[in-house]
Enzyme design. Structure first.
Site, PDB file in Angstrom:
ATOM      1  N   GLU A 135       0.801  -1.290   0.043  1.00 39.13           N
ATOM      2  CA  GLU A 135      -0.168  -0.079  -0.017  1.00 39.13           C
ATOM      3  C   GLU A 135       0.787   1.103   0.022  1.00 39.13           C
ATOM      4  O   GLU A 135       2.121   1.211   0.365  1.00 39.13           O
ATOM      5  CB  GLU A 135      -0.934   0.085   1.201  1.00 39.13           C
ATOM      6  CG  GLU A 135      -0.058   0.070   2.519  1.00 39.13           C
ATOM      7  CD  GLU A 135      -0.860  -0.722   3.712  1.00 39.13           C
ATOM      8  OE1 GLU A 135      -1.538  -1.461   3.603  1.00 39.13           O
ATOM      9  OE2 GLU A 135      -0.585   0.141   4.870  1.00 39.13           O
ATOM     10  N   LYS A 137       2.862   4.590   1.043  1.00 40.45           N
ATOM     11  CA  LYS A 137       3.431   5.240   2.111  1.00 40.45           C
ATOM     12  C   LYS A 137       2.956   6.766   2.088  1.00 40.45           C
ATOM     13  O   LYS A 137       3.666   7.664   1.479  1.00 40.45           O
ATOM     14  CB  LYS A 137       4.870   5.043   2.188  1.00 40.45           C
ATOM     15  CG  LYS A 137       5.563   5.500   3.540  1.00 40.45           C
ATOM     16  CD  LYS A 137       6.996   4.918   3.666  1.00 40.45           C
ATOM     17  CE  LYS A 137       7.675   5.488   4.940  1.00 40.45           C
ATOM     18  NZ  LYS A 137       7.484   6.739   5.256  1.00 40.45           N
ATOM     19  N   ASP A 139       2.741  10.441   2.844  1.00 38.60           N
ATOM     20  CA  ASP A 139       3.761  11.339   3.438  1.00 38.60           C
ATOM     21  C   ASP A 139       3.395  12.272   4.439  1.00 38.60           C
ATOM     22  O   ASP A 139       2.987  13.564   3.790  1.00 38.60           O
ATOM     23  CB  ASP A 139       4.503  12.014   2.333  1.00 38.60           C
ATOM     24  CG  ASP A 139       6.060  12.466   2.822  1.00 38.60           C
ATOM     25  OD1 ASP A 139       6.298  12.359   3.858  1.00 38.60           O
ATOM     26  OD2 ASP A 139       6.687  12.958   1.898  1.00 38.60           O
ATOM     27  N   TYR A 253      -6.089  -4.337  20.428  1.00 39.35           N
ATOM     28  CA  TYR A 253      -7.627  -4.366  20.586  1.00 39.35           C
ATOM     29  C   TYR A 253      -7.854  -5.203  21.856  1.00 39.35           C
ATOM     30  O   TYR A 253      -7.137  -5.994  22.190  1.00 39.35           O
ATOM     31  CB  TYR A 253      -8.025  -4.598  19.320  1.00 39.35           C
ATOM     32  CG  TYR A 253      -7.929  -5.934  18.963  1.00 39.35           C
ATOM     33  CD1 TYR A 253      -8.490  -6.947  19.248  1.00 39.35           C
ATOM     34  CD2 TYR A 253      -6.737  -6.267  17.825  1.00 39.35           C
ATOM     35  CE1 TYR A 253      -8.463  -8.393  18.610  1.00 39.35           C
ATOM     36  CE2 TYR A 253      -6.426  -7.415  17.241  1.00 39.35           C
ATOM     37  CZ  TYR A 253      -7.406  -8.394  17.830  1.00 39.35           C
ATOM     38  OH  TYR A 253      -6.757  -9.643  17.055  1.00 39.35           O
ATOM     39  N   LYS A 344      11.151   2.973  -0.411  1.00 42.71           N
ATOM     40  CA  LYS A 344      11.066   4.492  -0.771  1.00 42.71           C
ATOM     41  C   LYS A 344      11.319   4.795  -2.234  1.00 42.71           C
ATOM     42  O   LYS A 344      12.019   4.464  -2.873  1.00 42.71           O
ATOM     43  CB  LYS A 344      12.353   5.229   0.108  1.00 42.71           C
ATOM     44  CG  LYS A 344      12.231   4.984   1.520  1.00 42.71           C
ATOM     45  CD  LYS A 344      11.399   5.911   2.341  1.00 42.71           C
ATOM     46  CE  LYS A 344      12.158   7.052   2.711  1.00 42.71           C
ATOM     47  NZ  LYS A 344      11.187   8.114   3.565  1.00 42.71           N
ATOM     48  N   CYS A 438      14.068  50.284  -4.195  1.00 44.13           N
ATOM     49  CA  CYS A 438      13.642  49.344  -5.107  1.00 44.13           C
ATOM     50  C   CYS A 438      14.613  49.114  -6.206  1.00 44.13           C
ATOM     51  O   CYS A 438      15.106  50.169  -6.586  1.00 44.13           O
ATOM     52  CB  CYS A 438      12.347  50.104  -5.773  1.00 44.13           C
ATOM     53  SG  CYS A 438      11.867  49.180  -7.192  1.00 44.13           S
ATOM     54  N   CYS A 441      13.199  51.046  -9.553  1.00 44.52           N
ATOM     55  CA  CYS A 441      12.777  52.474  -9.678  1.00 44.52           C
ATOM     56  C   CYS A 441      13.749  53.440  -8.445  1.00 44.52           C
ATOM     57  O   CYS A 441      13.441  54.550  -8.432  1.00 44.52           O
ATOM     58  CB  CYS A 441      11.384  52.721  -9.794  1.00 44.52           C
ATOM     59  SG  CYS A 441      10.642  52.738  -8.064  1.00 44.52           S
ATOM     60  N   CYS A 456       7.903  48.395  -2.762  1.00 43.21           N
ATOM     61  CA  CYS A 456       8.121  49.983  -3.372  1.00 43.21           C
ATOM     62  C   CYS A 456       6.827  50.334  -3.449  1.00 43.21           C
ATOM     63  O   CYS A 456       5.723  49.709  -3.728  1.00 43.21           O
ATOM     64  CB  CYS A 456       8.760  49.288  -4.736  1.00 43.21           C
ATOM     65  SG  CYS A 456       8.558  50.801  -5.953  1.00 43.21           S
ATOM     66  N   CYS A 461       6.033  52.484 -10.629  1.00 47.24           N
ATOM     67  CA  CYS A 461       7.423  51.698 -10.627  1.00 47.24           C
ATOM     68  C   CYS A 461       7.175  50.742 -11.713  1.00 47.24           C
ATOM     69  O   CYS A 461       6.034  49.859 -12.083  1.00 47.24           O
ATOM     70  CB  CYS A 461       7.609  50.948  -9.432  1.00 47.24           C
ATOM     71  SG  CYS A 461       8.911  49.565  -9.673  1.00 47.24           S
TER      72      CYS A 461
HETATM   73  S1  IVH Z   1       2.845   0.846   8.845  1.00 43.32           S
HETATM   74  C1  IVH Z   1       4.323  -1.149  12.895  1.00 43.32           C
HETATM   75  N1  IVH Z   1       1.616   1.667   6.822  1.00 43.32           N
HETATM   76  O1  IVH Z   1       5.780   5.913   7.749  1.00 43.32           O
HETATM   77  C2  IVH Z   1       4.161  -0.456  11.771  1.00 43.32           C
HETATM   78  N2  IVH Z   1       3.234   3.303   8.184  1.00 43.32           N
HETATM   79  O2  IVH Z   1       8.519   5.492   8.040  1.00 43.32           O
HETATM   80  C3  IVH Z   1       3.367   0.783  11.326  1.00 43.32           C
HETATM   81  N3  IVH Z   1       3.582   5.589   7.126  1.00 43.32           N
HETATM   82  O3  IVH Z   1       5.897   5.748  11.270  1.00 43.32           O
HETATM   83  C4  IVH Z   1       3.714   1.635  10.312  1.00 43.32           C
HETATM   84  N4  IVH Z   1       2.293   5.310   5.347  1.00 43.32           N
HETATM   85  O4  IVH Z   1       3.801   7.106  10.059  1.00 43.32           O
HETATM   86  C5  IVH Z   1       2.540   1.923   7.511  1.00 43.32           C
HETATM   87  N5  IVH Z   1       0.787   2.520   4.649  1.00 43.32           N
HETATM   88  C6  IVH Z   1       1.594   2.772   5.937  1.00 43.32           C
HETATM   89  C7  IVH Z   1       2.144   4.034   5.860  1.00 43.32           C
HETATM   90  C8  IVH Z   1       2.984   4.082   7.319  1.00 43.32           C
HETATM   91  C9  IVH Z   1       2.923   5.951   6.145  1.00 43.32           C
HETATM   92  C10 IVH Z   1       4.299   6.085   8.171  1.00 43.32           C
HETATM   93  C11 IVH Z   1       4.126   5.627   9.525  1.00 43.32           C
HETATM   94  C12 IVH Z   1       5.356   5.165   9.818  1.00 43.32           C
HETATM   95  C13 IVH Z   1       6.455   5.864   8.839  1.00 43.32           C
HETATM   96  C14 IVH Z   1       7.706   5.150   8.976  1.00 43.32           C
END
Ligand code: IVH
Length: 699
Positions: A135, A137, A139, A253, A344, A438, A441, A456, A461
């Site tokens: 999935e 990541k 940002d 949980y 990354k 400026c 001018c 300015c 100008c």
């Molecule tokens: S899983 C125990 N899934 O990336 C694992 N993290 O560089 C929990 N992040 O601290 C993280 N998208 O803040 C996970 N789809 C995703 C993510 C994700 C962004 C961030 C998260 C983590 C950081 C690590």
């Protein structure tokens, strides 16, 4: 989350509520229906991005709920949609302990790293082939959410991973975080969920533009904007920034008495599905199940290519072992889980040298320092100069000429300097000195006490004049193609164009003698200038470049008058009555229309045949589409939704908010959803394509 039948029922209930509201007969019994309906529309808007009613209709129902609750406070529930809004300011964010430490992820940068990760995971677990869930990541800034007995009870930042800040009030401002969710349907009593708070690219750019307009320093990237917003003490301000949240991990949980572990939580993909079904925005649609690491590598590469098309920033992919029992077997190090890894993407940051500063004068006279850089490539674009905004910004970042600087280009966001690197200074760097006068001018520069920019103040100008003309002809203003920045500058230098009205009295014969101007380009230019005379009033108002008057305020003003010059008669108090016009904006509009020179320019433009009247209002009952109702759904092939809607209104048609017997035409684009289904059922709605629509309006 909502079945087709539920959706249709809820939409019917919405229509009934609106009708009842109009007839003023609504009673307190409707309160729970009202909440259910509002939650449903929040879900359509914030999670699915596919609203079924207009903002106005939503607001009407929301205000109704607010009113009933105000009259009967005992009926308020903690998860009522009204309870997101906190009154007053937050004093401090108490430190709280996470139920489970929030670990980070190990990073990988190429397929070899991923293959090695897979090899180790297989070796440690003794499994031949592992199923992964891959999935995006996100940002942004990570958060933890705790729900108890179906209610959101706490939201916290990551902090040091063990303890974070309790930012519950701020998190409640994020509409994609449900205030309650039916975890009890899964037998759960308490649950901790992890996710990421982010600000989408569009809202980030808007927010930065606002900051700069007000003379503040912009933020370097959406990640900093999201993280910073979580720490704001005024929840109302937080709400304004339109944060969003994705949730992607269940970290802890407990079950309610006598309940068995739910099947859903045996796999990561099951957890994502459960969260999605409960109304959260999990990466349910973005994830992919992969058997074996080769599939993983393929999906990561595939997604990276789509990176810039997403409305929000991602900096990679996260690869997770799908089976939770297997995750537990693999365990964690003190820093990261062994069952997941981040892949990354290529960095959008780079270091380079700041080799000099140039000072540019904008259309409002603001003098902006622009850093000249040793050219450097980031994400396929070469960057050689970056605005550094104002003196405060330069001080904050401690920038010096000769410094090494870290720069970032976040997707389609304008590149920014993240920071200077003082540790690698050689001693030859020198401070940036701001000019007193400026650079164009030579008028003495002036700074308002509460502002960060020096200006300015010479309205004549040359730099300001040129920038004002450039703004006037620009795409979102009068949209005169063929008269781009370079040509405006060239014509100005050659004295062929000296001011805004001059656009309409250009000497085409002289222009024709210039190199690069053939008959065709002159004809095109001439007809673009001619066509611009008929631009709707709001564009003309925006084109005037009045400080603080962006496209939205220009539209508000245009709607308030019949003729542009009517604005001259508004007092500040009257301007303040207009929607979203505060003292600063009102003052600026008043100032512009009190200036004799400006009024003379407007009279000149009127004489030149520029349309000053509010054409749209006159057309609305007489146009081709008069009496017809329209609705757009899905992505249109060429038009923006707003453009298409404006075309309908220009020709006297009306836009409606949903599919009903009142609707005449549904214009469908790609990925049209439930609206199309509903319209098909109603035999009365004509379903047409964009092409047919354009034909209908003779375009
Ligand atoms: S899983 C125990 N899934 O990336 C694992 N993290 O560089 C929990 N992040 O601290 C993280 N998208 O803040 C996970 N789809 C995703 C993510 C994700 C962004 C961030 C998260 C983590 C950081 C690590």
């Amino acid at each position: 989350m909502y079945s087709k039948e539920q959706t249709q029922n809820l939409q019917q209930q919405t229509e009934d509520l609106i009708k009842e509201h109009n007839s003023k007969s609504i009673n307190t019994k409707a309160i729970e229906t009202l909440r259910t309906v509002l939650r449903f529309h929040e879900y359509r808007y914030y999670i699915l991005n596919d609203p079924l009613i207009s903002d106005f209709e939503y607001d009407t129902l929301y205000k109704l709920l607010e009113k009933i609750e105000e009259e009967h406070p005992t009926l308020i529930t903690p998860d009522s949609p009204t309870q997101r809004v906190a009154k007053g300011l937050t004093k401090d964010f108490p430190t709280v302990q996470h139920l489970v430490p929030m670990l980070s992820l190990d990073n990988s940068y190429n397929s070899a790293d991923l293959i090695e990760f897979d090899r180790k995971a297989k070796e440690l677990s003794g499994v031949d082939e592992i199923e992964y869930c891959v999935e995006p990541k996100f940002d942004g800034s990570s958060i933890s959410l705790i729900y108890e007995n179906d209610l959101l009870v706490r939201g916290a930042t990551r902090g040091d991973g063990v303890e974070g800040d309790d930012v519950t009030t701020n998190i409640k401002q994020i509409r994609s975080v449900p205030l309650s969710a039916k975890f009890s349907d899964f037998g759960l009593q308490q649950i901790e969920i992890r996710g990421e708070v982010l600000i989408n690219k569009n809202n980030f750019s808007k927010y930065n533009a606002e900051l700069m307009e007000e003379g503040f320093s912009p933020l370097a990237n959406p990640r900093n904007a999201a993280a910073g917003t979580m720490r704001i003490k005024d929840p109302k301000e937080v709400a304004k920034r339109n944060l969003e949240a994705f949730v992607y991990h269940v970290s802890f949980y407990t079950m309610a008495d006598g309940q068995k572990q739910p099947e859903a939580l045996a796999t990561h993909s099951g957890a994502l599905q459960m969260l999605w079904d409960l109304g959260f925005r999990s990466p349910e649609k973005e994830k992919r199940m992969c058997n074996g690491i080769n599939d993983v590598v393929k999906y990561c590469t595939e997604f990276e290519a789509k990176r810039d098309d997403l409305p929000y920033e991602i900096d990679g992919m996260v690869v997770k072992v799908n089976n939770i029992a297997l995750q537990e077997k693999l365990g964690m190090t003190s820093h990261h889980p062994r069952w997941a890894i981040a892949y990354k993407f290529k960095a959008r940051q780079a270091t380079t040298k700041l080799i000099g500063i140039e000072f540019q004068v904008g259309r409002t006279g603001a003098v902006t320092p622009v850093a000249k850089l040793e050219p450097v490539a980031i994400g396929g674009v070469t960057v050689s100069s970056i605005s550094v905004h104002n003196a405060e910004y330069i001080n904050e970042k401690d920038l010096r000429i000769g410094d090494s600087v870290l720069i970032e280009r976040a997707g389609d966001v304008i590149p920014q300097i993240v920071k200077s690197l003082p540790d690698v200074r050689k001693g030859t760097e020198h401070k940036i000195v701001f000019p007193n006068s400026c650079p164009v001018c030579h008028t003495k520069l002036f700074k308002e006490e509460e502002e960060a920019v020096w200006r300015c103040v010479n309205i004549d100008c040359p730099a300001q004049v040129v920038e004002r003309i450039i703004h006037f002809v620009s795409k979102d203003a009068m949209d005169i193609r063929g008269l781009g920045d370079a040509n405006v500058r060239k014509f100005y230098d050659l004295k062929l164009l000296q001011d805004i009205p001059g656009v309409y009295s250009l000497d085409f014969k002289k222009i024709g003698e210039l190199e690069g101007f053939g008959k065709r380009s002159i004809d095109n230019l001439q007809s673009a200038i001619e066509a611009s005379k008929k631009q709707p009033l709001h564009r003309l108002i925006y084109a005037l470049g009045i400080r603080f008057v962006g496209e939205t305020t220009a539209k508000t003003l245009a709607q308030a008058v019949k003729n542009l010059l009517d604005i001259k008669n508004f007092t500040i108090e009257e301007l303040l009555l207009l929607e979203d016009v505060g003292p600063k904006v009102a003052g600026s509009i008043h100032h512009f229309f009190s200036n004799k020179q400006n009024i003379e320019m407007l009279h000149e433009l009127e004489k030149l045949g520029i349309q000053f009247s509010n054409e749209k209002k006159q057309l609305s009952t007489t146009g081709n589409l008069s009496g017809q109702t329209f609705l757009f759904t899905g992505t249109l092939p060429t038009l923006k939704r707003s453009e298409a809607e404006a075309m309908v209104e220009e020709q006297g048609g009306q836009i409606v908010s949903g599919v009903s017997a009142k609707l005449n035409y549904l214009v469908v684009g790609e990925d049209a959803g439930s609206k199309l289904d509903k319209a098909k059922k109603l035999n009365t709605v004509k379903i047409i394509s964009e092409e047919e629509f354009l034909k209908m309006i003779n375009r």
